[in-house]
Design an enzyme around this catalytic site. Structure first.
Site, PDB file in Angstrom:
ATOM      1  N   ARG A  68       9.263   1.128  15.506  1.00  0.00           N
ATOM      2  CA  ARG A  68       9.146   0.970  14.056  1.00  0.00           C
ATOM      3  C   ARG A  68       9.526   2.282  13.344  1.00  0.00           C
ATOM      4  O   ARG A  68      10.128   2.271  12.270  1.00  0.00           O
ATOM      5  CB  ARG A  68       7.688   0.595  13.767  1.00  0.00           C
ATOM      6  CG  ARG A  68       7.422   0.130  12.401  1.00  0.00           C
ATOM      7  CD  ARG A  68       7.817  -1.301  12.204  1.00  0.00           C
ATOM      8  NE  ARG A  68       7.588  -1.666  10.827  1.00  0.00           N
ATOM      9  CZ  ARG A  68       7.494  -2.888  10.365  1.00  0.00           C
ATOM     10  NH1 ARG A  68       7.647  -3.909  11.169  1.00  0.00           N
ATOM     11  NH2 ARG A  68       7.277  -3.118   9.095  1.00  0.00           N
ATOM     12  N   ILE A  95       6.778  -3.051   5.314  1.00  0.00           N
ATOM     13  CA  ILE A  95       6.098  -1.848   4.832  1.00  0.00           C
ATOM     14  C   ILE A  95       6.947  -0.652   5.262  1.00  0.00           C
ATOM     15  O   ILE A  95       7.226  -0.499   6.458  1.00  0.00           O
ATOM     16  CB  ILE A  95       4.697  -1.726   5.471  1.00  0.00           C
ATOM     17  CG1 ILE A  95       3.872  -3.005   5.236  1.00  0.00           C
ATOM     18  CG2 ILE A  95       3.967  -0.495   4.959  1.00  0.00           C
ATOM     19  CD1 ILE A  95       3.466  -3.264   3.823  1.00  0.00           C
ATOM     20  N   ASN A 110       7.613  -1.254  -6.199  1.00  0.00           N
ATOM     21  CA  ASN A 110       7.483  -2.557  -5.545  1.00  0.00           C
ATOM     22  C   ASN A 110       6.986  -3.577  -6.568  1.00  0.00           C
ATOM     23  O   ASN A 110       6.251  -3.243  -7.488  1.00  0.00           O
ATOM     24  CB  ASN A 110       6.475  -2.464  -4.390  1.00  0.00           C
ATOM     25  CG  ASN A 110       6.300  -3.802  -3.680  1.00  0.00           C
ATOM     26  OD1 ASN A 110       7.275  -4.469  -3.330  1.00  0.00           O
ATOM     27  ND2 ASN A 110       5.063  -4.208  -3.473  1.00  0.00           N
ATOM     28  N   THR A 111       7.403  -4.828  -6.374  1.00  0.00           N
ATOM     29  CA  THR A 111       6.819  -5.892  -7.181  1.00  0.00           C
ATOM     30  C   THR A 111       6.048  -6.829  -6.268  1.00  0.00           C
ATOM     31  O   THR A 111       6.521  -7.206  -5.188  1.00  0.00           O
ATOM     32  CB  THR A 111       7.875  -6.622  -8.031  1.00  0.00           C
ATOM     33  OG1 THR A 111       7.219  -7.665  -8.748  1.00  0.00           O
ATOM     34  CG2 THR A 111       9.010  -7.198  -7.216  1.00  0.00           C
ATOM     35  N   HIS A 112       4.820  -7.151  -6.688  1.00  0.00           N
ATOM     36  CA  HIS A 112       3.913  -7.936  -5.851  1.00  0.00           C
ATOM     37  C   HIS A 112       3.415  -9.153  -6.634  1.00  0.00           C
ATOM     38  O   HIS A 112       3.039  -9.020  -7.805  1.00  0.00           O
ATOM     39  CB  HIS A 112       2.724  -7.062  -5.418  1.00  0.00           C
ATOM     40  CG  HIS A 112       1.760  -7.794  -4.547  1.00  0.00           C
ATOM     41  ND1 HIS A 112       2.025  -8.065  -3.228  1.00  0.00           N
ATOM     42  CD2 HIS A 112       0.553  -8.341  -4.825  1.00  0.00           C
ATOM     43  CE1 HIS A 112       1.010  -8.754  -2.720  1.00  0.00           C
ATOM     44  NE2 HIS A 112       0.109  -8.931  -3.655  1.00  0.00           N
ATOM     45  N   ASP A 144       2.854   3.738  -2.160  1.00  0.00           N
ATOM     46  CA  ASP A 144       2.285   4.873  -1.431  1.00  0.00           C
ATOM     47  C   ASP A 144       2.112   4.445   0.029  1.00  0.00           C
ATOM     48  O   ASP A 144       2.705   3.449   0.449  1.00  0.00           O
ATOM     49  CB  ASP A 144       0.979   5.364  -2.086  1.00  0.00           C
ATOM     50  CG  ASP A 144      -0.150   4.336  -1.988  1.00  0.00           C
ATOM     51  OD1 ASP A 144       0.028   3.298  -1.311  1.00  0.00           O
ATOM     52  OD2 ASP A 144      -1.221   4.592  -2.574  1.00  0.00           O
ATOM     53  N   GLY A 146      -0.295   3.081   1.613  1.00  0.00           N
ATOM     54  CA  GLY A 146      -1.139   1.909   1.884  1.00  0.00           C
ATOM     55  C   GLY A 146      -0.351   0.622   1.677  1.00  0.00           C
ATOM     56  O   GLY A 146       0.843   0.654   1.379  1.00  0.00           O
ATOM     57  N   ASP A 148       0.302  -2.112  -0.709  1.00  0.00           N
ATOM     58  CA  ASP A 148       0.178  -2.518  -2.119  1.00  0.00           C
ATOM     59  C   ASP A 148      -0.935  -1.759  -2.851  1.00  0.00           C
ATOM     60  O   ASP A 148      -1.635  -2.322  -3.696  1.00  0.00           O
ATOM     61  CB  ASP A 148      -0.054  -4.046  -2.226  1.00  0.00           C
ATOM     62  CG  ASP A 148       1.086  -4.846  -1.613  1.00  0.00           C
ATOM     63  OD1 ASP A 148       2.240  -4.400  -1.711  1.00  0.00           O
ATOM     64  OD2 ASP A 148       0.820  -5.899  -1.021  1.00  0.00           O
TER      65      ASP A 148
HETATM   66  C1  GAR Z   1       8.495 -12.053  -5.288  1.00  0.00           C
HETATM   67  O1  GAR Z   1       7.575 -12.927  -5.878  1.00  0.00           O
HETATM   68  C2  GAR Z   1       7.798 -10.790  -4.819  1.00  0.00           C
HETATM   69  O2  GAR Z   1       6.728 -10.409  -5.615  1.00  0.00           O
HETATM   70  C3  GAR Z   1       7.317 -11.205  -3.455  1.00  0.00           C
HETATM   71  O3  GAR Z   1       8.383 -11.941  -2.913  1.00  0.00           O
HETATM   72  C4  GAR Z   1       9.051 -12.620  -3.975  1.00  0.00           C
HETATM   73  C5  GAR Z   1      10.539 -12.384  -3.822  1.00  0.00           C
HETATM   74  O4  GAR Z   1      11.278 -13.261  -4.611  1.00  0.00           O
HETATM   75  N1  GAR Z   1       6.977 -10.057  -2.672  1.00  0.00           N
HETATM   76  C6  GAR Z   1       5.931 -10.000  -1.861  1.00  0.00           C
HETATM   77  O5  GAR Z   1       5.213 -10.957  -1.625  1.00  0.00           O
HETATM   78  C7  GAR Z   1       5.722  -8.655  -1.202  1.00  0.00           C
HETATM   79  N2  GAR Z   1       4.423  -8.598  -0.592  1.00  0.00           N
HETATM   80  P1  GAR Z   1      12.859 -13.071  -4.773  1.00  0.00           P
HETATM   81  O6  GAR Z   1      13.432 -12.814  -3.378  1.00  0.00           O
HETATM   82  O7  GAR Z   1      13.336 -14.380  -5.324  1.00  0.00           O
HETATM   83  O8  GAR Z   1      13.088 -11.931  -5.710  1.00  0.00           O
END
Ligand code: GAR
Length: 206
Positions: A68, A95, A110-112, A144, A146, A148
């Site tokens: 990894r 990660i 990141n977007t979660h 960071d 961790g 999320d």
């Molecule tokens: C998004 O909703 C994002 O927040 C999520 O995957 C989706 C990607 O959609 N990410 C996670 O769950 C990370 N833990 P996309 O490929 O259509 O942009």
């Protein structure tokens, strides 16, 4: 630069925010250009979207590396080759590790699909639904070391309906998420930012 693992609709929203004749970013009122798109797997719509937009792509798969750590170092190297100011993890389901963060820490967004710190991890939508939460949403945050846990930049709220299943809820979250991500990345690029502990100050560099 944008990292993806799947359908790439968030990437598409970013691509759509940058006028086609202004991909160099300099004259773009949006303030950012996408210099490359990286993925941890082949054959995904996210890569196709980048290729259609004429953006350089690369793939860095865990299984092509002994450990990894080696994968993480290779990802960092491939990223560095494009000299990005900001790295946006938009549905990147890995990660990143020590080396990546040592090189790009404080510049990875990141977007979660949940309201952090609730429901971190790979199943944010499913977990909020199973918990019986009445509202959930999305969180755009700096990465960071961790899972999320990094400083939050912005959040969007979505109500959970009784009839929701994971797919329907995720679709409504993604509608809010795409708008939020485009807005946040544009603001970071245009105005600059400063991270102070857990607080992110956009447009306040001193
Ligand atoms: C998004 O909703 C994002 O927040 C999520 O995957 C989706 C990607 O959609 N990410 C996670 O769950 C990370 N833990 P996309 O490929 O259509 O942009």
């Amino acid at each position: 630069m944008v990292l993806v693992s799947g359908s790439g609709t968030n990437l598409q929203a970013l691509l759509d925010a940058i006028p086609a004749d202004r991909q160099d970013g300099r004259d773009s009122p949006y303030g950012a250009e996408i210099v490359a798109v990286g993925a941890d797997r082949t054959g995904i719509a996210g890569l196709e979207r980048a290729e259609l937009a004429g953006i350089p792509t690369f793939v860095c798969r865990v299984k092509d590396h002994g450990t990894r750590e080696e994968w993480d170092a290779a990802l960092a190297e491939a990223t560095a080759a494009h000299e990005p100011d900001l790295i946006v993890s938009a549905g990147f389901m890995k990660i990143v590790g020590k080396e990546f963060l040592a090189r790009f820490g404080g510049r990875v967004v990141n977007t979660h699909p949940a309201l952090l710190p609730s429901f971190p991890g790979a199943h944010g939508v499913r977990d909020a639904l199973a918990y019986g939460a009445k509202v959930t949403g999305c969180t755009v945050h700096f990465v960071d070391d961790g899972v999320d846990t990094g400083p939050i930049i912005a959040q969007g709220v979505v109500e959970i309906r009784d009839e929701d299943d994971e797919a329907a809820l995720h679709e409504r979250i993604k509608e809010v998420e795409r708008t939020l991500l485009v807005e946040v990345v544009g603001r970071l690029a245009r105005n600059g930012y400063r991270i102070e502990g857990r607080k992110v100050h956009v447009g306040e560099l001193r």
